[in-house]
Design a protein around this motif. Structure first.
Motif, short mmCIF file in Angstrom:
data_model
loop_
_atom_site.label_atom_id
_atom_site.label_comp_id
_atom_site.label_asym_id
_atom_site.label_seq_id
_atom_site.Cartn_x
_atom_site.Cartn_y
_atom_site.Cartn_z
N VAL A 743 0.87 -1.18 0.00
CA VAL A 743 0.00 0.00 0.00
C VAL A 743 0.90 1.22 0.00
CG1 VAL A 743 -1.75 1.30 1.24
CG2 VAL A 743 -1.83 -1.20 1.22
N GLY A 744 0.60 2.18 -0.85
CA GLY A 744 1.44 3.35 -0.99
C GLY A 744 1.56 4.14 0.30
N GLU A 745 2.65 4.93 0.39
CA GLU A 745 2.87 5.76 1.55
C GLU A 745 1.76 6.83 1.65
OE1 GLU A 745 6.34 8.58 3.54
OE2 GLU A 745 6.75 7.46 1.71
N GLY A 746 1.25 7.03 2.83
CA GLY A 746 0.17 8.00 3.03
C GLY A 746 -1.19 7.46 2.65
N GLU A 747 -1.26 6.14 2.46
CA GLU A 747 -2.53 5.52 2.09
C GLU A 747 -2.85 4.39 3.07
OE1 GLU A 747 -2.91 6.10 -2.69
OE2 GLU A 747 -1.77 4.35 -1.98
N LYS A 748 -4.09 3.97 3.03
CA LYS A 748 -4.53 2.85 3.84
C LYS A 748 -5.49 2.02 3.02
CE LYS A 748 -8.24 5.58 5.97
NZ LYS A 748 -8.78 6.12 7.25
N SER A 749 -5.61 0.77 3.44
CA SER A 749 -6.53 -0.14 2.75
C SER A 749 -7.67 -0.48 3.69
CB SER A 749 -5.80 -1.42 2.33
OG SER A 749 -6.74 -2.38 1.90
N LEU A 750 -8.91 -0.30 3.19
CA LEU A 750 -10.10 -0.68 3.94
C LEU A 750 -10.80 -1.79 3.18
CD1 LEU A 750 -11.60 2.80 4.92
CD2 LEU A 750 -9.97 1.42 6.20
N ALA A 751 -11.12 -2.89 3.91
CA ALA A 751 -11.83 -4.00 3.29
C ALA A 751 -13.21 -4.13 3.91
CB ALA A 751 -11.03 -5.29 3.45
N PHE A 752 -14.23 -4.19 3.03
CA PHE A 752 -15.62 -4.26 3.49
C PHE A 752 -16.25 -5.57 3.05
CE2 PHE A 752 -14.57 0.19 2.93
CZ PHE A 752 -15.08 0.79 4.07
N ARG A 753 -17.07 -6.14 3.90
CA ARG A 753 -17.86 -7.30 3.52
C ARG A 753 -19.26 -6.80 3.21
NH1 ARG A 753 -16.06 -11.02 6.83
NH2 ARG A 753 -14.79 -11.81 5.13
N ILE A 754 -19.69 -7.07 1.98
CA ILE A 754 -20.98 -6.57 1.49
C ILE A 754 -21.92 -7.75 1.32
CG2 ILE A 754 -22.16 -5.32 -0.35
CD1 ILE A 754 -19.38 -4.03 -0.96
N VAL A 755 -23.07 -7.67 2.02
CA VAL A 755 -24.07 -8.75 1.96
C VAL A 755 -25.22 -8.24 1.10
CG1 VAL A 755 -25.63 -10.21 3.29
CG2 VAL A 755 -23.38 -9.59 4.24
N MET A 756 -25.55 -9.04 0.02
CA MET A 756 -26.64 -8.68 -0.88
C MET A 756 -27.64 -9.81 -0.91
SD MET A 756 -24.49 -6.78 -3.93
CE MET A 756 -23.02 -7.76 -3.77
N GLN A 757 -28.95 -9.42 -0.89
CA GLN A 757 -30.00 -10.42 -0.81
C GLN A 757 -31.31 -9.78 -1.23
OE1 GLN A 757 -30.82 -11.88 3.16
NE2 GLN A 757 -31.13 -13.97 2.42
N ASP A 758 -32.15 -10.56 -1.91
CA ASP A 758 -33.46 -10.08 -2.32
C ASP A 758 -34.51 -10.93 -1.62
OD1 ASP A 758 -35.96 -9.66 -3.94
OD2 ASP A 758 -34.59 -8.34 -5.04
N THR A 759 -35.63 -10.32 -1.26
CA THR A 759 -36.67 -11.07 -0.56
C THR A 759 -37.61 -11.81 -1.49
OG1 THR A 759 -38.10 -9.12 -0.52
CG2 THR A 759 -36.63 -9.44 1.37
N GLN A 760 -37.52 -11.52 -2.81
CA GLN A 760 -38.47 -12.08 -3.77
C GLN A 760 -37.87 -13.12 -4.71
OE1 GLN A 760 -41.64 -11.23 -3.39
NE2 GLN A 760 -40.98 -9.85 -1.73
N LYS A 761 -36.54 -13.09 -4.88
CA LYS A 761 -35.94 -14.01 -5.87
C LYS A 761 -34.47 -14.20 -5.54
CE LYS A 761 -34.73 -10.37 -9.22
NZ LYS A 761 -34.97 -9.25 -8.33
N THR A 762 -33.89 -15.18 -6.24
CA THR A 762 -32.44 -15.41 -6.17
C THR A 762 -31.75 -14.39 -7.04
OG1 THR A 762 -32.79 -17.77 -5.79
CG2 THR A 762 -30.60 -17.07 -6.55
N LEU A 763 -30.67 -13.79 -6.51
CA LEU A 763 -29.97 -12.75 -7.26
C LEU A 763 -29.17 -13.36 -8.41
CD1 LEU A 763 -28.62 -10.46 -4.36
CD2 LEU A 763 -30.58 -10.05 -5.88
N GLN A 764 -29.15 -12.61 -9.53
CA GLN A 764 -28.34 -12.98 -10.70
C GLN A 764 -27.00 -12.26 -10.63
OE1 GLN A 764 -29.54 -15.33 -12.84
NE2 GLN A 764 -31.28 -15.40 -11.40
N ASP A 765 -26.00 -12.84 -11.31
CA ASP A 765 -24.66 -12.24 -11.27
C ASP A 765 -24.67 -10.81 -11.78
OD1 ASP A 765 -23.60 -14.48 -10.19
OD2 ASP A 765 -22.82 -15.30 -12.08
N ALA A 766 -25.49 -10.54 -12.77
CA ALA A 766 -25.52 -9.19 -13.36
C ALA A 766 -25.99 -8.16 -12.32
CB ALA A 766 -26.43 -9.18 -14.58
N GLU A 767 -27.00 -8.55 -11.53
CA GLU A 767 -27.51 -7.62 -10.49
C GLU A 767 -26.45 -7.38 -9.43
OE1 GLU A 767 -32.09 -8.32 -9.77
OE2 GLU A 767 -31.04 -10.26 -9.91
N VAL A 768 -25.76 -8.45 -9.04
CA VAL A 768 -24.72 -8.33 -8.02
C VAL A 768 -23.59 -7.45 -8.53
CG1 VAL A 768 -23.00 -9.58 -6.68
CG2 VAL A 768 -25.31 -10.51 -6.93
#
Length: 789
Positions: A743-768
């Protein structure tokens, strides 16, 4: 107020025994604090006369006496009293008598001589603490009469605990009036008639401070015998009222004070010069008073003076130089009315009190002075002889007794009972009030001796007393109760406190007034609100922050070896605010402090000190479900690099952080504690959790790692992600922060876990992919983030 029952019954004698009389007085507001017999129980002690005294043949200090105890026969009694002499009348305990201390008298031989009884001292009868010989009785004491009957030793001493408003009951006359009013028994008060002047001698009197002394009376009495004996009946009444007999002239002034309630003072007329004046003291003026003190008087002290010198501290105590002695032949007798405000506190200023000041500072009947002077003159002429001159009186404006309107409807409303009109009128007349009817109302003019009756409620209180407090029913309160609406979005202060208590915090309650240095240190407040009358010199200002008090609590705990401390306080702070009607704003605050280990020492978890993030977690727990964010802040109490503002959607609500290193050192703390302080109002009005449908379809989890400048606040990054969340993004959580290699000097790395879900159907790769790209694009655009590769 102490007095004997027999003296009271000589003025009013209701058909009540001692216990019932005591209960009656107490229930009428004149609390009987003590009720004691004047002498302990003993039996078979009679008045006896010593007929003959001879020395004991075998003892130097004993005498063999022939004693007449009544019945004609003489009893032989051995006596060791130094004052035994033929002709004396003394108490004699006969064989079979039981004296105080369960001491039984028997026929016995004393050094070989039979003794049939014992001649008694006052101490042996329990009527005095000390005695130097036999109790000598008057010459007219009837031989053979029970000493209890002759000395009235079955009498009882009452001690009343009077409230300051009932100064009229600081006399036997006042108490007799009360008993007469309560029982309907006629009172036989002392008959006082003017004493005619038999000499023309007079001494002028003058009022130079009429507001403080609006009435002053005096008269000369010449040719008195100051060495005359005080009669036994007066001595008994004085002693049973707690006043020691001194000399006949002093005893008379004390007796009249107890009888009528008017303090008097007698001056030696030969020691006076010119006019007697009631005036204010001159600055630095000195006076030696009767108790031996020499007082340096201030200019607000009222004195009685003649043309040459001060004579007495008015209404408090006379001067030593002008006082009467056993050689006094001519006296100037004083009786005056002094305004309570002119006497109150003056005696305590000089470290003593007197019976006169106790009465005058509560209020003495302003019409009583001339009557008391006449009563004292009667007693002086009767007991000491002499000739009285005319009464000299100086008078200014006396207090006015304003009429008070009493409405029966108001009586019923206040007392909760309907008193018949006839009972109201009877009670008022029994009190000696001047009453006239005006329609259904009563117009009452209080007498001069009742300073406490000024408004309608005072009269209602009198009616309650005379009717009997115990005769007023006390029904159970009645009323309809209704369930009031209580919004679920509003929680009580108690529930907020309980949340903190569940996290291991303990509540403290500190004074709202604090040290001025605390305000300067912890709030940078150099102009605090000052107290006009602080309870302690160091607690002189009102607080604007709760943090200082918690730091002081921590210091106290550390001194007592408490190494793990969790404290909180909810209380008001005080700010000047011109907008408020009072000129002050008093918001509620909630503050907390954490010090020591995260958990108490134990075997299952390694010990570590509490840090910023532990306290931050406590606040997030307290504020849930509201969205809270933390932004860098500068606060005078906190470390400039380890503190933050606590913010909700509506703005800042408080601060959190580590205590400033300067205050850690100044207040001698081993380690810096973590503190927070919040406005309490946002914690009470909270947000209800919203229902969301639980999806039955599989969630998709993607990790997003971005590189961005190290100074970019995390809260700003989360705000960008929050604005871009679409319907399928259910949760975003940071799970890694990294700086260093890759990671470059003066920078930081942030890692996020993103949870995606629909109540009506299974998600497609394109939507994700579209949702993921939208989040990344927003980070690139708004905070300059780059996807980490």
């Amino acid at each position: 107020m102490k007095f004997s029952e027999s003296w009271l019954r000589s003025l009013v004698n209701p058909a009540l025994d001692t216990a019932a009389l005591s209960h009656l007085l107490t229930m009428a507001g004149l609390e009987v604090e003590e009720l004691d017999p004047v002498a302990p129980a003993f039996t078979q002690v009679v008045v006896a006369q010593v007929k003959e005294v001879v020395k004991h043949p075998d003892a130097d200090r004993l005498n063999v006496c022939q004693v007449d105890v009544g019945g004609g026969d003489l009893k032989q009694i051995v006596c060791g009293a130094p004052n035994v002499a033929p002709g004396l009348k003394v108490p004699c305990a006969q064989p079979g008598a039981v004296l105080p201390g369960d001491f039984t008298i028997k026929v016995a031989k004393v050094r070989g001589i039979e003794s049939s009884g014992m001649l008694c001292s006052a101490k042996e009868l329990g009527v005095a603490e000390e005695s130097s010989g036999l109790l000598v009785l008057p010459e007219d004491a009837p031989v053979g009469v029970s000493i209890r009957e002759y000395l009235d030793l079955d009498d009882q001493c009452f001690t009343l605990k009077l409230t300051p408003n009932r100064a009229d009951c600081l006399s036997l006359t006042g108490i007799a009036r009360e008993v007469a009013a309560l029982t309907g028994t006629a009172a036989s008060l002392p008959a006082i008639s003017p004493v005619p002047a038999t000499i023309a001698d007079r001494r002028a009197v003058a009022l130079e401070a009429p507001a403080a002394c609006p009435r002053y009376c005096g008269r000369i009495i010449r040719g008195v015998d100051a060495k005359a004996a005080t009669p036994d009946w007066m001595v008994r009444r004085l002693e049973r009222s707690g006043i020691r007999s001194i000399s006949v002239l002093v005893d008379i002034t004390n007796y009249v004070m107890l009888e009528l309630g008017q303090p008097l003072h007698a001056f030696d007329d030969a020691k006076l010069t010119g006019t007697v004046r009631a005036r204010l003291a001159k600055a630095g003026e000195q006076l030696e008073i009767l108790n031996g003190q020499t007082l340096t008087l201030s200019e607000d002290v009222l004195v009685i003076a003649d043309d040459a010198k001060p004579l007495a501290v008015a209404g408090i105590m006379g001067g030593e130089e002008s006082g009467i002695t056993l050689e006094t032949r001519d006296l100037f007798l004083e009786s005056a009315f002094f305004a309570p405000a002119a006497i109150a506190g003056r005696a305590r200023r000089y470290g003593f009190s007197s019976d006169a000041s106790h009465r005058f500072e509560r209020g003495v009947d302003f019409e009583l002075a001339p009557r008391a002077l006449e009563r004292a003159t009667q007693l002086v002429l009767e007991l000491c002889g002499g000739q009285a001159g005319p009464v000299e009186e100086a008078r200014a404006e006396l207090p006015q007794r304003s009429p008070v309107r009493l409405r029966p409807a108001r009586v019923a409303k206040v007392l909760g009972i309907d008193l018949p009109a006839a009972d109201i009128a009877r009670h008022l007349h029994n009190l000696g009030l001047d009453v006239r009817e005006e329609g259904s109302d009563y117009i009452v003019i209080p007498p001069s001796y009742r300073f406490d009756i000024e408004i309608e409620e005072d009269l209602i209180e009198e009616l309650a007393r005379l009717h009997g407090y115990d005769n007023i029913p006390s029904p159970a309160p009645q009323g309809s109760l209704a369930m009031l609406p209580l919004s679920e979005s509003h929680r009580s202060v108690t529930s907020v406190k309980q949340l903190l208590a569940s996290r291991g915090y303990q509540e403290v309650v500190n004074f709202a007034f604090v040290e001025e240095a605390w305000e300067a240190d912890f709030a940078a407040n150099t102009t605090p609100i000052r107290l006009a009358n602080p309870i302690a010199s160091q607690l002189a200002v009102m607080r604007t922050t709760l943090i200082a008090g918690l730091v002081e609590n921590l210091s106290t705990n550390l001194k007592r070896k408490q190494n793990r401390v969790r404290l909180f306080e909810a209380g008001r702070c005080f700010w000047r605010d011109a907008v408020e009607p009072t000129g002050f704003r008093q918001p509620w605050k909630l503050a907390g402090l954490a010090y020591g280990g995260v958990l108490a020492e134990q075997w299952g978890v390694a010990s570590r000190p509490v840090d910023f993030y532990d306290l931050k977690a406590d606040l997030e727990f307290l504020l849930q479900p509201m969205a809270v964010r933390f932004e860098k802040a500068v606060h005078p109490a906190l470390h400039p690099g380890r503190s933050a503002r606590v913010c909700l959607e509506d703005g800042e609500i408080g601060v959190i952080g580590e205590l400033h290193p300067e205050w850690v050192q100044k207040y001698d703390l081993p380690v810096a504690p973590l503190v927070f302080e919040l406005d309490l109002a946002p914690l009470i009005d909270t947000r209800l959790p919203a229902f969301a449908e639980v999806s039955k379809y599989q969630a998709v989890v993607r990790d997003l790692a971005v590189v961005l400048p190290v100074e970019t606040p995390f809260a700003e990054v989360m705000a960008v992600l929050g604005r871009q969340r679409c319907g399928i993004v259910q949760d975003i959580q940071l799970f890694d922060v990294y700086t260093g290699k890759g990671v470059g000097e003066g920078e930081k790395s942030l890692a996020f876990r993103i949870v995606m879900q629909d109540t009506q159907k299974t998600l497609q790769d394109a939507e994700v992919d579209a949702a993921f790209a939208q989040l990344l694009s927003a980070l690139e655009r708004d905070v300059g983030a780059k996807l980490r590769t």
